[in-house]
Design an enzyme around this catalytic site. Sequence first.
Site, PDB file in Angstrom:
ATOM      1  N   GLU A 147       0.825  -1.214   0.000  1.00  0.00           N
ATOM      2  CA  GLU A 147       0.000   0.000   0.000  1.00  0.00           C
ATOM      3  C   GLU A 147       0.855   1.258   0.000  1.00  0.00           C
ATOM      4  OE1 GLU A 147      -2.956  -0.237  -0.727  1.00  0.00           O
ATOM      5  OE2 GLU A 147      -3.191  -2.390  -0.376  1.00  0.00           O
ATOM      6  N   GLU A 227      -0.537  -3.064  -9.884  1.00  0.00           N
ATOM      7  CA  GLU A 227      -0.527  -4.008  -8.767  1.00  0.00           C
ATOM      8  C   GLU A 227       0.761  -4.817  -8.758  1.00  0.00           C
ATOM      9  OE1 GLU A 227      -2.706  -4.086  -6.288  1.00  0.00           O
ATOM     10  OE2 GLU A 227      -3.631  -2.373  -7.276  1.00  0.00           O
TER      11      GLU A 227
END
Length: 299
Positions: A147, A227
């Site tokens: 994150e 990602e």
Amino acid sequence: MSRKTLYELQAENVRKTYLFIVTFSLILFAIGYFFVWYFNWGLTGIVLLAIFIVLYNWIAYEQSDKIALASVGAIPANPEEYYVLHNIVEEVALAAGIPKPNVYIMEESQPNAFATGKDPKHASVCVTTGLLQMMNREELQGVIAHEISHIRNRDILLMTVVAVVAGLIILLRDVMLRSMWWGMGESRRRDKNDNGAIILLIIGLIFSIIAPLIVLIIRSAISRQREYLADATGAFIVRDPYGLASALEKIGSYTRPMRVTSDATAHLFISNPFGRAEKLFATHPPIEERIKRLKSLTM
């Protein structure tokens, strides 16, 4: 194809955000202008429409993180109660060279997490209580590193703005559906030759069908490569690809859908919050492939 530097990736994300906002504004103006013309609101309607678009864009840019956090019921994580979480976030942020983001908790049994904000100085990380219960320290560190990589790479600005815009599209879809049913009831009580009501019904029906597709396309516009990049970057930040790989294995084994989420915010999370595999229009690559790539990394 040449590799892009971190600064080039950050600049590209900012450019894409502005381009997305401009494109969305033009689409929204076109939709709004039809209603201004149809209801004969004239110059006043155009001015109000322009004000709404400017105001909404400001909210999307400046307040989108607060909207995203509120939409999932996230609350600030108490530093005393969640000392370990705060400690890990601070350690990883220091290793990544960014300020410590705000830390939030989401009361949810599904293990998941997301980051939001407009830049590293105005960013937040949110994790579910389910994630804290299922992960050991190394796994939690891997998730936080993923994150924080989104924050450092400035993915969060585009991802969060898209969430807010997608939310408006879904809201417009719902308004159209209600207007359509209301219009059907009214048309039965009026002259059957009321062409205006028929036009509105047709537009409402078309928009109610294409709105979900628009949301899916918007979500898919956020490349799945982000990602993969966040996985790899996070692994290098903490010098450990196996922590995140193990965390993804646990996350992938949990198939129950999240209680509080929507299509508008699904792309923010580290894993699909609906607990189902997606191929068409998916914003996340398969977890199995992510784990395979992580385990092939050499530190």
